[in-house]
Design an enzyme around this catalytic site. Structure first.
Site, PDB file in Angstrom:
ATOM      1  CG  ASN A   1      -6.575  -0.464   1.007  1.00 25.38           C
ATOM      2  OD1 ASN A   1      -5.720  -0.015   0.065  1.00 25.38           O
ATOM      3  ND2 ASN A   1      -6.136  -0.723   2.215  1.00 25.38           N
TER       4      ASN A   1
ATOM      5  CG  HIS B   1      -3.072   3.745   1.540  1.00 26.21           C
ATOM      6  ND1 HIS B   1      -3.428   3.483   0.377  1.00 26.21           N
ATOM      7  CD2 HIS B   1      -3.099   2.946   2.386  1.00 26.21           C
ATOM      8  CE1 HIS B   1      -3.802   2.405   0.485  1.00 26.21           C
ATOM      9  NE2 HIS B   1      -3.658   1.884   1.802  1.00 26.21           N
TER      10      HIS B   1
ATOM     11  CB  CYS C   1      -0.920  -0.117   1.195  1.00 24.59           C
ATOM     12  SG  CYS C   1      -2.132  -1.299   1.060  1.00 24.59           S
TER      13      CYS C   1
END
Ligand code: UT7
Length: 324
Positions: free
Chosen positions: A281, A251, A114
């Site tokens: 996500n 993020h 990520c």
């Protein structure tokens, strides 16, 4: 005088299929209410069968090149952040190079889960500063739907597919924090925490791709603490503070993490770009998707100070301070 890597264009691509939270209610003991209240996610996109990470990445790259007014042949390097490449090798970046019809330059993948886009931006910046490339396409692209255990309600409701891209170009700056372009980067990792978020398969272990496993509460705890710290460190390296920030582009993993980080940085939520509700996500794709969304709807303007920050499997985390 100092060379800066300046953003010339930004674009994104999302697969057509939108999966609303309510779809998970049919097969799992979960609810739209739980997913919204615990994560902020309302829907996400899933790639179509046969649609690969390099397909999404190439579409995002075309959009960014169009925005920059450039042709693929103008680009010296492609740096693609992904944990879900089409194949074990070659890199998805070389597949994007081919899909764009680019026969010049070089292309490679970066794997920091990520935090991948932050790591890719820092690497692209280093290529520009060291004179190895003048124009770099930096992409974040993922098909996380392919590594989800659709019976694990604690993880499968959280992730989505997508891609975003930036075109960076070398430009002379003064060396001050008023320059446009990347001003500072801060990268970190700590492999002691690798069991908190991982995929239980791989080439040299099981020989299969495996599925995502996460200790959500533990990752959450690390995220709030580490994201504000890395963002502050990046700002500090650039001689700036939270008061100078026009936009945090975080993020997009969890609305509660995003709010906690902004709060620690003393930046109000109306200066945070949020896409988590619509994209879920998307791992390394989430920051460029949010940058593209914020730039194309007119919020992020040239000259403004943007801070991106991300954390994920590894654990790996980092931040980039840049003037748009
Ligand atoms: O991008 C990489 C980094 N990843 C992240 O940043 C993710 C970080 N973690 C998180 O975002 C949050 O921890 C989650 C959204 C994953 C979970 O939120 P939470 O508030 O930490 O919930 P929890 O894991 O403590 O679970 C609370 C309860 C549990 O039930 P019990 O044990 O209290 O009875 C879970 O079994 O919620 C249950 N639960 C669910 N219930 C309905 C877990 N998933 C679901 C679900 N629907 N989908």
């Amino acid at each position: 005088m100092l060379v800066r890597a300046v953003v010339r264009g930004v674009g994104h691509y999302l697969p057509e299929r939108i999966v609303e939270n309510s779809e998970f209610e049919k097969s799992l003991d979960t609810s739209d209410e739980w997913i919204r209240s615990r994560s902020g996610i309302e829907r996400r996109h899933f790639a179509a069968p046969g649609e690969t990470t390099s397909d999404l990445a190439a579409n995002a790259a075309r959009a960014a090149l169009h925005d920059a007014g450039m042709e693929p042949g103008d680009i010296d390097a492609i740096v693609l952040a992904t944990s879900t490449p089409d194949l074990t090798f070659p890199s998805a970046a070389t597949m994007v190079q081919d899909k764009l019809g680019m026969t010049n330059g070089f292309a490679f993948d970066v794997q920091a889960v990520c935090a991948g886009f932050v790591f890719a931006l820092a690497n692209a910046n280093a290529l520009v500063l060291s004179g190895q490339a003048k124009r770099v396409l930096v992409i974040g692209a993922e098909t996380f739907s392919r590594i989800l255990d659709m019976n694990d309600r604690a993880t499968c409701v959280l992730f989505g597919d997508g891609a975003g891209a930036l075109v960076l170009e070398a430009q002379d700056g003064s060396g001050s924090s008023d320059d446009r372009g990347i001003l500072a980067t801060d990268l970190n990792s700590d492999g002691r925490y690798r069991d908190l978020l991982y995929v239980d398969g791989g080439v040299s272990t099981t020989g299969s791709s495996g599925v995502l496993k996460m200790q959500g509460k533990e990752v959450f705890r690390h995220a709030v603490e580490k994201l504000a710290t890395t963002a502050h460190t990046a700002l500090d390296k650039a001689g700036l503070t939270g008061d100078d920030v026009d936009w945090i582009v975080p993020h997009q993993a969890n609305l509660r993490i995003i709010k906690g980080t902004a709060n620690r940085m003393r930046v109000p939520m109306d200066r945070v770009i949020l896409t988590v509700q619509d994209h879920g996500n998307t791992s390394a794709a989430s920051i460029p998707l949010a940058l593209s969304t914020g730039a194309h709807d007119g919020r992020i303007k040239p000259g403004q100070l943007v801070v991106t920050e991300a954390i994920g499997g590894g654990l790996a985390w980092g931040a980039v301070a840049l003037r748009w």
